[in-house]
Design a protein around this motif. Structure first.
Motif, PDB file in Angstrom:
ATOM      1  N   UNK A 219       0.840  -1.212   0.000  1.00 31.80           N
ATOM      2  CA  UNK A 219       0.000   0.000   0.000  1.00 31.80           C
ATOM      3  C   UNK A 219       0.861   1.243   0.000  1.00 31.80           C
ATOM      4  N   UNK A 220       0.477   2.258  -0.798  1.00 29.12           N
ATOM      5  CA  UNK A 220       1.254   3.488  -0.874  1.00 29.12           C
ATOM      6  C   UNK A 220       1.226   4.288   0.438  1.00 29.12           C
ATOM      7  N   UNK A 221       0.234   4.022   1.285  1.00 25.69           N
ATOM      8  CA  UNK A 221       0.148   4.719   2.589  1.00 25.69           C
ATOM      9  C   UNK A 221       1.344   4.386   3.468  1.00 25.69           C
TER      10      UNK A 221
ATOM     11  N   UNK B   3       2.903  10.363   7.582  1.00 21.98           N
ATOM     12  CA  UNK B   3       4.074  10.685   8.412  1.00 21.98           C
ATOM     13  C   UNK B   3       4.003  10.015   9.774  1.00 21.98           C
ATOM     14  N   UNK B   4       2.788   9.851  10.278  1.00 29.90           N
ATOM     15  CA  UNK B   4       2.630   9.239  11.605  1.00 29.90           C
ATOM     16  C   UNK B   4       1.625   8.084  11.502  1.00 29.90           C
ATOM     17  N   UNK B   5       1.955   7.031  12.228  1.00 30.96           N
ATOM     18  CA  UNK B   5       1.067   5.868  12.223  1.00 30.96           C
ATOM     19  C   UNK B   5       1.395   4.986  13.403  1.00 30.96           C
TER      20      UNK B   5
ATOM     21  N   UNK C  13       3.083   0.267   9.787  1.00 29.37           N
ATOM     22  CA  UNK C  13       4.408  -0.335   9.703  1.00 29.37           C
ATOM     23  C   UNK C  13       5.013  -0.492  11.095  1.00 29.37           C
ATOM     24  N   UNK C  14       5.905  -1.404  11.244  1.00 26.13           N
ATOM     25  CA  UNK C  14       6.639  -1.583  12.501  1.00 26.13           C
ATOM     26  C   UNK C  14       7.906  -0.754  12.495  1.00 26.13           C
TER      27      UNK C  14
ATOM     28  N   UNK D 198       5.398   7.115  17.116  1.00 26.57           N
ATOM     29  CA  UNK D 198       4.400   7.173  16.040  1.00 26.57           C
ATOM     30  C   UNK D 198       5.008   7.656  14.713  1.00 26.57           C
ATOM     31  N   UNK D 199       6.249   8.046  14.779  1.00 26.91           N
ATOM     32  CA  UNK D 199       6.858   8.588  13.566  1.00 26.91           C
ATOM     33  C   UNK D 199       7.174   7.462  12.571  1.00 26.91           C
TER      34      UNK D 199
END
Length: 637
Positions: A542-544, A549-551, A555-556, A561-562
């Motif tokens: 996925x392109x997301x 920028x924060x998630x 992803x791990x 959160x960066x």
């Protein structure tokens, strides 16, 4: 003229004595009977053998002196001018007989018996047989003519009714003492319907019934002089070929020919194929019929009587076929075996077929009758569609200027007849697959007939790639690694590699992208961020993954959160590409992290280590940085 004893005697006396004799006769006349009657009475008194016969000579009723003198027949032969008559006859035979039997017109031929004596055949006095014959007519003829010519198994019907039904026993205008010209005589009994037709046996002026038929008797049907075909061979050349037509072999010329006349050429009993089909099966019932058969011209290919070839063919198969078909179809550098050997019948039927081109069966079934290995090959899971439909889609069945009698010079040209768009793409591709430039071209990777692998590949896809990429290669002055060895040494494989599917990322025919990738991917280590640069990876990912920028979920690879993907990628000048940290094939590190990254001529080490909630790396590009998903790590800038 009637001759009497008196008249004859007077003619022999001197004139002086005639008067004396007449006076004496006048005086004795009342006393003595007529001398002629006395002579007649005296003859029958001795010649009793003439009495009681069924038929008497009419001259007997007029007196024996009608033919004889009064003198003793044996001792006083009568002299006449030019010779002496026997038995006291008044004139020689046959002149004496002709004096009365004047009804015979002048004719060219005389029975030899007449020249010798009428009495050869006739009793001049009386007989128990008609016409005063000395014996039964047939027996009489056989006394001179060979009896065995008249007594064979089959006897001409008129023979039993007497030879005179056909022959004149005395004089005739026609040879053989025939009453009429030979054929006209036959037609006086035989119906001429059987002889009516536009085509007669031989020309009329040369035809004679006796050429074929014995006029008297024979041991063969229809009074034939000889058995078929010997009789026919007396005029027609004997058919001595190795292969004889069944009727000829059995001596039955009449199976096909009428003996006398017909409305068809060669006095055939029927015309065109109707004659042949009277014995042979009708060969005009199937969808495809050979043109000569359709036109009723069986004799275009076959001899009617004999041949030195099988099936009564006029010539060897190939020579015969090329009397109509263009020989150019087998004039090429590579000729199909049966065509080269002249064995057209290996593939084609000669009369009719359910298939086009008079084929023995469907194209592939014919091919597989010889190419058994290809028949087995076509049972594989993935047959080539054109090959499954017809071998003739790719091969010429007769001849070609290309190996394997292919229809085009090289595989790309041949394959391009169907895969036209593919061929255009290959030609336009900026990055070309080296395999297509090898001698085998398309066949470097594909089998033309069938395969157990998709797209008719020669092997399982990755195994096929490894057949070339099992060593270091050079492309445009750059080295391509031994990918097989590299993958085999990697414990953690990229998903497509794990599935053995190189084509998920690479276009195997060529591409405008680096390394023939199916979508654009930066070739260099650094690249400013542009979603197009990551189109290849975004096919699956996925392109997301790099856009947010924060998630806490995408992803791990985050510090708190960066999103550290975002940090690496979103740079205007030196954004890192995916390949800066990841290997697209496989590694021995989690998440396909590289041990080192090609950085110009230096393999830049990554130095990645993983922890339970994060990790750290100390690559050659920056100082050691760490990250933790739960407790954000504060790294020096």
């Amino acid at each position: 003229m009637k001759r009497t004893v008196l008249k004859t005697s007077v003619s022999r006396r001197a004139p002086g004595r005639v008067i004396w004799f007449l006076a004496l006769l006048f005086l004795l006349g009342p006393v003595l009977p007529c001398e002629t009657e006395a002579a007649q009475q005296d003859c029958t008194g001795c010649h009793k053998e003439f009495q009681g016969m069924a038929f008497g000579h009419k001259g007997m009723s007029k007196g024996c002196a009608t033919c004889h003198t009064e003198e003793h027949a044996l001792t006083a032969p009568y002299a006449y001018p030019g010779g002496t008559a026997r038995f006291g006859l008044d004139a020689p035979v046959p002149a004496l007989c002709v004096d009365c039997h004047k009804d015979e017109p002048y004719k060219a031929l005389a029975h030899p018996g007449i020249k010798e004596s009428c009495s050869s055949c006739h009793n001049p006095h009386g007989s128990n047989y008609p016409k005063l014959l000395v014996r039964h007519e047939a027996d009489l003829c056989y006394s001179c003519h060979q009896g065995n010519d008249f007594t064979r198994t089959i006897i001409h019907v008129p023979i039993s009714k007497g030879c005179s039904r056909c022959h004149d026993p005395h004089l005739a205008k026609f040879p053989g003492m025939l009453k009429q010209e030979s054929n006209a005589l036959c037609f006086s009994c035989h119906d001429q319907k059987g002889f009516a037709g536009q085509v007669g046996h031989r020309t009329p002026e040369k035809t004679n019934c006796k050429d074929c038929h014995a006029p008297h008797s024979t041991d063969l049907p229809h009074l034939m002089k000889e058995a078929y075909p010997k009789l026919c061979y007396e005029c027609h050349k004997e058919h001595a070929g190795k292969t004889k037509h069944g009727p000829i072999r059995e001596g039955k010329c009449g199976t096909c020919h009428k003996p006398h006349a017909s409305d068809t050429r060669m006095i055939l009993s029927a015309d065109g194929p109707d004659l042949c089909f009277s014995c042979h099966a009708d060969h005009t019932t199937k969808p495809t019929v050979h043109k000569p058969v359709k036109d009723g011209k069986c004799f275009s290919c076959h001899n009617a009587h004999e041949s030195g070839q099988p099936f009564l063919l006029k010539e060897g198969v190939q020579t015969l076929c090329f009397t109509c078909h263009d020989r150019k179809i087998v004039q090429a550098d590579y000729v199909h075996g049966p065509a080269a050997a002249g064995a057209c019948a290996i593939c084609h039927l000669s009369h009719e077929s359910d298939e086009p081109s008079l084929l023995l069966g469907p194209v592939n079934s014919i091919c597989f009758s010889c190419h058994e290995d290809k028949a087995e090959e076509m049972d594989r899971k993935h047959p080539h569609k054109p090959a499954k439909e017809s071998c003739a889609n790719c091969h010429s069945p007769h001849a070609s200027n290309f190996p394997y009698t292919l229809l085009a010079e090289k595989n790309k040209a041949l394959c391009g007849k169907c895969h036209e768009k593919k061929l255009e793409n290959i030609a336009k591709a900026k990055v070309k697959h080296g395999a297509l430039n090898q001698e085998k071209e398309c066949l470097s990777c594909h089998t033309p007939h069938a395969s157990d692998f998709p797209r008719q590949l020669n092997k399982q896809p990755m195994e096929l790639c490894f057949s070339c990429h099992n060593k270091k290669l050079e492309k445009d002055g750059k080295e391509i690694m031994d990918i097989k060895s590299y993958i085999e040494s990697s414990k953690i494989l990229h998903g497509p590699i794990k599935q053995g599917d190189c084509s998920s990322c690479h276009n195997t025919h060529g591409s405008d992208n680096f390394r023939m990738l199916v979508k654009y991917f930066p070739e260099k280590f650094y690249a400013p961020y542009d979603p197009k640069n990551y189109g290849l990876c975004f096919n699956c990912h996925a392109n997301t993954l790099v856009d947010e920028q924060y998630t806490t979920t995408l992803t791990g690879f985050r510090n708190g959160k960066e999103n550290l993907h975002y940090v690496h990628v979103h740079k205007e000048e030196k954004g890192r590409t995916c390949r800066a940290c990841h290997d697209a094939h496989g590694t021995n590190n989690p998440r396909h992290i590289r041990d080192a990254v090609p950085f110009g001529g230096w393999p830049l080490p990554v130095g990645f280590t993983k922890t339970e909630t994060g990790g750290r790396c100390a690559p050659g590009c920056h100082q050691a940085f760490g990250y933790d998903r739960e407790r954000r790590v504060k790294n020096r800038k």
